[in-house]
Design an enzyme around this catalytic site. Structure first.
Site, short mmCIF file in Angstrom:
data_model
loop_
_atom_site.label_atom_id
_atom_site.label_comp_id
_atom_site.label_asym_id
_atom_site.label_seq_id
_atom_site.Cartn_x
_atom_site.Cartn_y
_atom_site.Cartn_z
N CYS A 66 0.88 -1.17 0.00
CA CYS A 66 0.00 0.00 0.00
C CYS A 66 0.91 1.21 0.00
CB CYS A 66 -0.91 0.03 1.23
SG CYS A 66 -1.82 1.57 1.35
N CYS A 78 -0.53 4.33 2.39
CA CYS A 78 -0.47 4.24 3.85
C CYS A 78 0.02 2.85 4.21
CB CYS A 78 -1.80 4.59 4.50
SG CYS A 78 -3.24 3.82 3.73
N SER A 79 -0.84 2.01 4.78
CA SER A 79 -0.40 0.65 5.11
C SER A 79 -1.58 -0.31 5.10
CB SER A 79 0.32 0.62 6.46
OG SER A 79 -0.53 1.18 7.45
N CYS A 80 -2.48 -0.17 4.11
CA CYS A 80 -3.62 -1.08 3.98
C CYS A 80 -3.11 -2.51 3.92
CB CYS A 80 -4.42 -0.75 2.72
SG CYS A 80 -5.12 0.90 2.72
#
Lengths: 105, 226
Positions: free
Chosen positions: B124, B127-129
């Site tokens: 991602c 962000c950090s999905c």
């Protein structure tokens, strides 16, 4: 689960599309590296509240159509060193997509 | 040792999160303005009796209890049951519900299959999905700017650093998970696992296999036993 979008879908799997090459300020759910690049719609994902409005406390409605678009890595990165068949799949909201220009390679 | 201190030192000041153009707090800073505001609100809600401290604790416990064991269970079933695999690739939510997994988040899970000609890897960049409902909490490297920025641009070099070298005949397909979908990689079943139980197969499938930075391998010891 997915709230209905008010507008009909503009794109279908297989359509060639180009991501808008604009840089508006604020929370935008599209990476810079993919703006202005062209690829093929891989699938339709459903309609979702617009995250660019949710980010500011609005309800994000009407929901926006979301697609997965498949790009050739060599189209994204001019200096890509891997094989020409490597790809990158990315989710793109409909308002960031345009029909690909005729001369888009 | 202290991520926050390193972060502050590198940034030169302690409030990088307040700069609209700087999302570096996604990486490591868990003690900045917003986390502190969240904690203050939590305390006020508890003091007013609107929520209980135990309810908050219980939810955190439930979130932390999720792990890649769930993902491994899904993959092992797909390896032994071709019809399940087809259903999983077509509609992950309905398929994993058959296994008694019915997390709400799974509504938007997409399973992508590794084959002899395609290798999938997930990131991602915004962000950090991460598919927490089937893999638990993401590892630190998954949230790092280095991984997020490099794996889209030079995936083969990054995979090589993870010990995964792929032939040029294999298509590397990067999935930038930046909106409402979450991705789980269905790895190829390794050779030498014929006749293995579903449970034994599930233990071969680690978190990194399902993010796509490596592939399942049969331990040398298991080979010897075979």
């Amino acid at each position: 689960m997915s709230p209905a979008a008010v507008s009909p879908r503009r794109f279908a799997p297989g359509d060639r599309v180009t991501v808008a090459h604009t840089h508006p300020p604020g929370h935008r759910r599209i990476p810079y590296y993919i703006r202005g690049k062209s690829g093929l719609v891989e699938r339709y994902c459903g309609a979702f509240p617009n995250p660019e409005e949710l980010a500011y406390g609005f309800d994000g409605l009407p929901a926006r159509h979301l697609y997965r678009v498949r790009f050739q890595q060599t189209d994204i990165w001019p200096a890509y060193t891997g094989p020409a068949h490597d790809t990158l799949d990315l989710e793109v909201y409909e308002h960031w997509l345009r029909p690909a220009e005729e001369d888009a390679s | 040792m202290n991520d926050k201190a390193v972060h502050q030192h590198a940034e030169g000041h302690a409030h990088a999160i307040l700069r609209w153009s700087d999302d570096s707090a996604h990486d490591i800073d868990e003690t900045a303005r917003y986390p502190l505001m969240t904690e203050a609100i939590r305390q006020i809600l508890v003091e007013k009796g609107l929520i209980s401290a135990d309810a908050v604790r219980r939810l955190i416990e439930q979130m932390d209890a999720r792990s890649d064991v769930t993902g491994g269970t899904i993959v092992a079933r797909a390896w032994v049951d071709a019809a399940f695999k087809e259903r999983l690739l077509a509609n992950a939510k309905e398929a994993i519900a058959e296994l008694g997994i019915s997390e709400v988040d799974a509504a938007h899970l997409i399973v992508v299959e590794n084959t002899e000609t395609v290798h999938n890897v997930v990131v991602c960049t915004l962000c950090s999905c991460y598919p927490r409902m089937v893999l638990g909490m993401p590892p630190e490297w998954y949230k790092s700017k280095a991984y997020r920025s490099r794996v889209v641009r030079e995936p083969r070099a990054v995979l090589k650093e993870f010990g995964t070298e792929l032939a040029d005949t294999v298509t590397v397909r990067v999935h930038d998970s930046n909106a409402d979908m979450r991705y789980l990689v269905l790895p190829m079943r390794p050779l030498g696992t014929e006749g293995w139980s579903e449970d034994a197969l599930a233990h071969l499938v680690t978190r990194d296999c399902m993010v796509g930075v490596t592939v399942p391998r049969v331990p040398a010891k298991a080979h010897a036993v075979e």
